[in-house]
Design a protein around this motif. Structure first.
Motif, PDB file in Angstrom:
ATOM      1  N   ILE A 142      67.848  52.695  51.728  1.00  0.00           N
ATOM      2  CA  ILE A 142      68.080  54.111  52.010  1.00  0.00           C
ATOM      3  C   ILE A 142      67.054  54.983  51.286  1.00  0.00           C
ATOM      4  CG2 ILE A 142      69.689  56.028  51.642  1.00  0.00           C
ATOM      5  CD1 ILE A 142      71.959  54.052  52.250  1.00  0.00           C
ATOM      6  N   THR A 143      66.814  54.705  50.009  1.00  0.00           N
ATOM      7  CA  THR A 143      65.799  55.478  49.272  1.00  0.00           C
ATOM      8  C   THR A 143      64.405  55.248  49.842  1.00  0.00           C
ATOM      9  OG1 THR A 143      65.682  53.693  47.628  1.00  0.00           O
ATOM     10  CG2 THR A 143      67.086  55.563  47.101  1.00  0.00           C
ATOM     11  N   ASP A 144      64.152  54.019  50.292  1.00  0.00           N
ATOM     12  CA  ASP A 144      62.850  53.693  50.884  1.00  0.00           C
ATOM     13  C   ASP A 144      62.617  54.503  52.157  1.00  0.00           C
ATOM     14  OD1 ASP A 144      60.414  52.081  51.252  1.00  0.00           O
ATOM     15  OD2 ASP A 144      61.501  51.211  52.934  1.00  0.00           O
ATOM     16  N   VAL A 145      63.639  54.590  53.012  1.00  0.00           N
ATOM     17  CA  VAL A 145      63.520  55.363  54.246  1.00  0.00           C
ATOM     18  C   VAL A 145      63.362  56.848  53.927  1.00  0.00           C
ATOM     19  CG1 VAL A 145      64.716  56.076  56.358  1.00  0.00           C
ATOM     20  CG2 VAL A 145      64.790  53.687  55.637  1.00  0.00           C
ATOM     21  N   SER A 148      59.920  57.506  52.768  1.00  0.00           N
ATOM     22  CA  SER A 148      59.004  57.216  53.876  1.00  0.00           C
ATOM     23  C   SER A 148      58.987  58.333  54.906  1.00  0.00           C
ATOM     24  CB  SER A 148      59.397  55.899  54.563  1.00  0.00           C
ATOM     25  OG  SER A 148      59.273  54.810  53.685  1.00  0.00           O
ATOM     26  N   ILE A 149      60.018  59.170  54.916  1.00  0.00           N
ATOM     27  CA  ILE A 149      60.073  60.315  55.825  1.00  0.00           C
ATOM     28  C   ILE A 149      59.528  61.573  55.151  1.00  0.00           C
ATOM     29  CG2 ILE A 149      61.649  61.890  57.035  1.00  0.00           C
ATOM     30  CD1 ILE A 149      63.390  59.460  57.649  1.00  0.00           C
ATOM     31  N   GLY A 172      59.709  64.817  61.549  1.00  0.00           N
ATOM     32  CA  GLY A 172      60.447  63.908  60.680  1.00  0.00           C
ATOM     33  C   GLY A 172      61.272  62.911  61.460  1.00  0.00           C
ATOM     34  N   LEU A 173      61.926  63.387  62.531  1.00  0.00           N
ATOM     35  CA  LEU A 173      62.708  62.482  63.382  1.00  0.00           C
ATOM     36  C   LEU A 173      61.808  61.452  64.057  1.00  0.00           C
ATOM     37  CD1 LEU A 173      65.272  64.860  65.178  1.00  0.00           C
ATOM     38  CD2 LEU A 173      65.693  63.286  63.279  1.00  0.00           C
ATOM     39  N   SER A 174      60.635  61.892  64.484  1.00  0.00           N
ATOM     40  CA  SER A 174      59.686  60.977  65.132  1.00  0.00           C
ATOM     41  C   SER A 174      59.242  59.879  64.167  1.00  0.00           C
ATOM     42  CB  SER A 174      58.473  61.765  65.636  1.00  0.00           C
ATOM     43  OG  SER A 174      57.529  60.911  66.246  1.00  0.00           O
ATOM     44  N   ILE A 175      58.976  60.268  62.921  1.00  0.00           N
ATOM     45  CA  ILE A 175      58.613  59.277  61.893  1.00  0.00           C
ATOM     46  C   ILE A 175      59.772  58.327  61.658  1.00  0.00           C
ATOM     47  CG2 ILE A 175      58.018  58.978  59.450  1.00  0.00           C
ATOM     48  CD1 ILE A 175      56.704  61.826  59.666  1.00  0.00           C
ATOM     49  N   GLY A 176      60.980  58.884  61.600  1.00  0.00           N
ATOM     50  CA  GLY A 176      62.169  58.078  61.352  1.00  0.00           C
ATOM     51  C   GLY A 176      62.442  57.059  62.443  1.00  0.00           C
ATOM     52  N   ILE A 236      67.838  59.474  58.254  1.00  0.00           N
ATOM     53  CA  ILE A 236      66.683  60.006  58.990  1.00  0.00           C
ATOM     54  C   ILE A 236      66.853  61.485  59.329  1.00  0.00           C
ATOM     55  CG2 ILE A 236      65.354  59.840  61.144  1.00  0.00           C
ATOM     56  CD1 ILE A 236      65.772  56.774  60.943  1.00  0.00           C
ATOM     57  N   PRO A 237      67.922  61.886  60.050  1.00  0.00           N
ATOM     58  CA  PRO A 237      68.068  63.326  60.334  1.00  0.00           C
ATOM     59  C   PRO A 237      68.363  64.153  59.090  1.00  0.00           C
ATOM     60  CG  PRO A 237      69.990  62.116  61.105  1.00  0.00           C
ATOM     61  CD  PRO A 237      68.966  61.093  60.713  1.00  0.00           C
TER      62      PRO A 237
END
Length: 258
Positions: A142-145, A148-149, A172-176, A236-237
């Motif tokens: 979770i912290t990695d994601v 990463s965003i 951000g959503l596109s990256i996610g 992500i969102p």
């Protein structure tokens, strides 16, 4: 013990050579996180301690280590930390309900023989322990994601300071979306890889497919995978919105002060 020391030394050398100062911090963070996990287990053994509260505090500390110690304190790590804590709170409440409804707490039939010599009356709420185990297993992902965003969103903002909040959020959503598939698969193999031996044992016991699916041990593992995937999908969102709000609000304040 010599093998463990050699492996630790090789890992340390590789992380320092490849990652430099940040790699060295990442290596130290492994031991810091291990210490946090040990203290978490000790606090959970206290009958007066709530495993959910202990887990939430432990996840916050682990997030601080992984985000602030490794990547230093800045806007992207702050927003990633806030996003992580919000996601963990939502996930804890959700998993607590799922663990109770699915009755994955306790031990399966396959584990009874090994546990027969021990007392099961240890005063621990296994529903909350089960939820805590799932959370602690996914906090790293979770912290990695989150970072990463927030990190590429910061770069997008730096290259286009006039970008709107909506466009930054969509970025951000596109990256996610690109991260989502690979991370859920990573968690799937991380969880399932440790249970290959169990599946081989099921085969030796001549379990049918239905018996394997309905086994408490197997269903608990599948539920853990699903809940971990939900956590990654949620971050992500949440991270995209918080980071876009923070960056644009910060920009508007600077413009207003001029």
């Amino acid at each position: 013990m010599n093998v463990l020391a050699w492996l630790a030394a090789i890992l340390c050398i590789l992380m320092v050579l490849i990652g430099g100062k940040k790699g060295a911090r990442s290596f130290v963070s492994l031991f810091l996180n291990f210490i946090v996990l040990l203290f978490t287990i000790l606090f959970m053994l206290d009958p007066n301690a709530d495993p959910m509260i202990v887990t939430l505090i432990a996840c916050a500390v682990i997030s601080c280590i992984n985000l602030f110690y490794i990547n230093e304190v800045n806007s992207k790590t702050i927003t990633a930390f806030i996003s992580t804590v919000i996601t963990i709170v939502i996930l804890l409440l959700f998993i607590d309900i799922v663990a109770e409804k699915a009755m994955i707490q306790g031990f399966g039939e396959e584990e009874i023989e090994e546990l027969s010599i021990f007392s099961l009356y240890i005063g621990v709420d296994f529903v909350k322990i089960g939820a805590s185990v799932i959370i602690m297993s996914t906090i790293g992902a979770i912290t990695d994601v989150a970072i990463s965003i927030t990190s590429p969103m910061r770069e997008i903002y730096n290259h286009n300071p006039l970008i709107s909040r909506k466009d930054l959020f969509i970025s951000g959503l596109s990256i996610g979306r690109d991260i989502l598939g690979t991370n859920t698969n990573t968690l799937f193999f991380a969880f399932f890889g440790g249970y290959i031996g169990l599946l081989i044992w099921f085969k030796d016991l001549s379990y049918s497919f239905g018996e394997i699916i309905n086994s408490k041990v197997f269903s608990a593992e599948i539920i853990s995978i699903f809940c971990a995937g939900i956590g990654i999908a949620l971050i992500i969102p949440i991270a995209s919105w918080i980071n876009s709000y923070f960056l644009v609000t910060q920009r508007d304040k600077k413009e207003a002060s001029k």
